[in-house]
Write a protein that holds these residues in place. Structure first.
Motif, short mmCIF file in Angstrom:
data_model
loop_
_atom_site.label_atom_id
_atom_site.label_comp_id
_atom_site.label_asym_id
_atom_site.label_seq_id
_atom_site.Cartn_x
_atom_site.Cartn_y
_atom_site.Cartn_z
N HIS A 113 -4.07 4.49 10.21
CA HIS A 113 -5.00 3.33 9.84
C HIS A 113 -4.42 1.95 9.80
CE1 HIS A 113 -8.46 1.87 7.31
NE2 HIS A 113 -7.58 0.88 6.64
N PHE A 114 -3.29 1.87 9.61
CA PHE A 114 -2.61 0.42 9.83
C PHE A 114 -2.85 0.13 11.46
CE2 PHE A 114 1.27 -2.00 10.85
CZ PHE A 114 0.85 -2.91 10.20
N ILE A 115 -2.34 0.74 12.17
CA ILE A 115 -2.41 0.56 13.51
C ILE A 115 -4.12 0.25 13.96
CG2 ILE A 115 -2.08 1.41 15.89
CD1 ILE A 115 0.41 0.65 14.17
N LEU B 50 0.83 -1.12 -0.15
CA LEU B 50 -0.12 0.05 0.00
C LEU B 50 0.87 1.42 -0.19
CD1 LEU B 50 -2.86 0.87 -0.09
CD2 LEU B 50 -2.92 1.00 2.38
N ALA B 51 1.82 1.34 0.58
CA ALA B 51 2.69 2.51 0.94
C ALA B 51 3.29 2.70 -0.42
CB ALA B 51 3.72 2.10 2.17
N ASP B 52 3.84 1.39 -1.10
CA ASP B 52 4.53 1.52 -2.50
C ASP B 52 3.50 2.20 -3.47
OD1 ASP B 52 6.92 1.26 -4.11
OD2 ASP B 52 6.16 -0.84 -4.58
N GLU B 53 2.49 1.60 -3.52
CA GLU B 53 1.57 1.91 -4.27
C GLU B 53 0.98 3.60 -4.48
OE1 GLU B 53 -3.25 1.33 -4.36
OE2 GLU B 53 -2.13 -0.45 -4.49
N ARG B 54 1.14 4.15 -3.17
CA ARG B 54 0.77 5.45 -2.66
C ARG B 54 1.99 6.31 -2.88
NH1 ARG B 54 -3.27 5.54 2.03
NH2 ARG B 54 -5.07 4.42 1.35
N LYS B 55 3.20 5.70 -3.28
CA LYS B 55 4.56 6.43 -3.24
C LYS B 55 4.94 7.14 -2.16
CE LYS B 55 4.52 6.08 -7.92
NZ LYS B 55 4.43 4.61 -8.46
N GLN B 56 4.81 6.19 -1.06
CA GLN B 56 4.91 6.79 0.52
C GLN B 56 5.86 5.99 1.11
OE1 GLN B 56 0.79 6.97 1.72
NE2 GLN B 56 1.21 9.24 2.22
N GLY C 271 2.29 13.38 15.01
CA GLY C 271 2.27 13.70 13.59
C GLY C 271 2.59 12.35 12.67
N PHE C 272 1.99 11.30 12.97
CA PHE C 272 2.09 10.24 12.09
C PHE C 272 1.15 10.14 10.91
CE2 PHE C 272 4.10 8.37 15.69
CZ PHE C 272 5.23 7.57 15.23
N SER C 273 1.42 9.72 9.73
CA SER C 273 0.81 9.69 8.82
C SER C 273 -0.69 9.02 8.78
CB SER C 273 1.46 9.33 7.40
OG SER C 273 1.52 7.93 7.61
N VAL D 232 8.45 3.61 6.04
CA VAL D 232 9.38 2.83 6.47
C VAL D 232 10.02 3.88 7.75
CG1 VAL D 232 11.86 2.18 6.51
CG2 VAL D 232 10.20 1.50 4.67
N SER D 233 10.28 4.88 7.63
CA SER D 233 10.63 5.98 8.65
C SER D 233 9.79 6.05 9.83
CB SER D 233 11.07 7.32 7.93
OG SER D 233 11.52 8.27 8.96
N GLU D 234 8.56 6.18 9.56
CA GLU D 234 7.49 6.45 10.46
C GLU D 234 7.30 5.09 11.40
OE1 GLU D 234 3.58 7.92 9.54
OE2 GLU D 234 4.56 9.53 8.11
N MET D 235 7.44 3.85 10.71
CA MET D 235 7.27 2.56 11.54
C MET D 235 8.64 2.49 12.49
SD MET D 235 4.05 1.26 10.99
CE MET D 235 4.54 -0.38 11.18
#
Length: 192
Positions: free
Chosen positions: A88-90, A28-34, A81-83, A39-42
């Motif tokens: 949503h994942f959490i 999902l992160a790859d698809e959204r180009k994020q 300030g998490f995305s 990776v940094s936020e996790m």
């Protein structure tokens, strides 16, 4: 060559439940180009949990209601300030009664990312904390041995007395003073 220091105890490979969650978040992160941001936020979330006794108690509490857990985690994540994607994942993990598995899900995600990026983890045990110079020398030696993309995960084991034990993949390199003394003792027993 890429060399970084990992502070958490990341498993070598994501498996089972953590692999399914990791793959879903990664895709999902790859698809959204994020992907780099997520990776940094996790990693930041893992550090936040590691540093907060209150968060650790919340996660360890199995009696907490899913809605209550979601509200509590949402408040913490929003304040930090998490995305939306991480939040949503959490929320999904909590809705699936996986709040107590959150540290494993974070570690599994880190392992999955490392695997996808071709990065290996070298577990390094030493009697004393490594200096920056020693880390750089170790990274250079690992690169010479064919391990160009390595994350170094350090631990301290005072019983080693000196030297290092490096485990990378299925290989173990033991240059510790403790094992040298054990080998010497074994040789001396054989000679007697």
């Amino acid at each position: 060559m890429s060399s970084t220091i990992a502070a958490s105890s990341t498993p070598e490979r994501a498996s089972g439940l953590s692999a399914r969650y990791a793959r879903a978040l990664y895709d999902l992160a790859d698809e959204r180009k994020q992907l780099d941001q997520i990776v940094s936020e996790m990693a930041a979330l893992g550090a936040l949990i590691g540093d907060s006794k209150d968060l650790q108690r919340l996660i360890a509490s199995r009696g907490i209601d899913a809605a209550e857990g979601t509200r509590a985690m949402e408040a913490v994540l929003a304040a930090q300030g998490f995305s939306d994607l991480v939040r949503h994942f959490i929320s999904v993990a909590i809705a699936n009664r996986r709040l107590h598995d959150l540290p494993d899900l974070i570690a599994g995600f880190a392992a999955y990312v490392a695997q996808k990026r071709g990065i290996m983890t070298a577990d390094v045990a030493s009697a004393h904390p490594l200096t920056d110079t020693q880390r750089a020398q170790l990274a250079a030696r690992l690169a010479e041995a064919g391990y160009g993309r390595v994350t170094i995960r350090e631990s301290i084991d005072a019983t080693l007395l000196g030297g290092l034990i490096v485990k990378i993949g299925s290989k173990l390199y033991d240059t510790s003073l403790k094992s040298r003394l054990q080998r010497l003792r074994h040789v001396m027993k054989g000679a007697a």
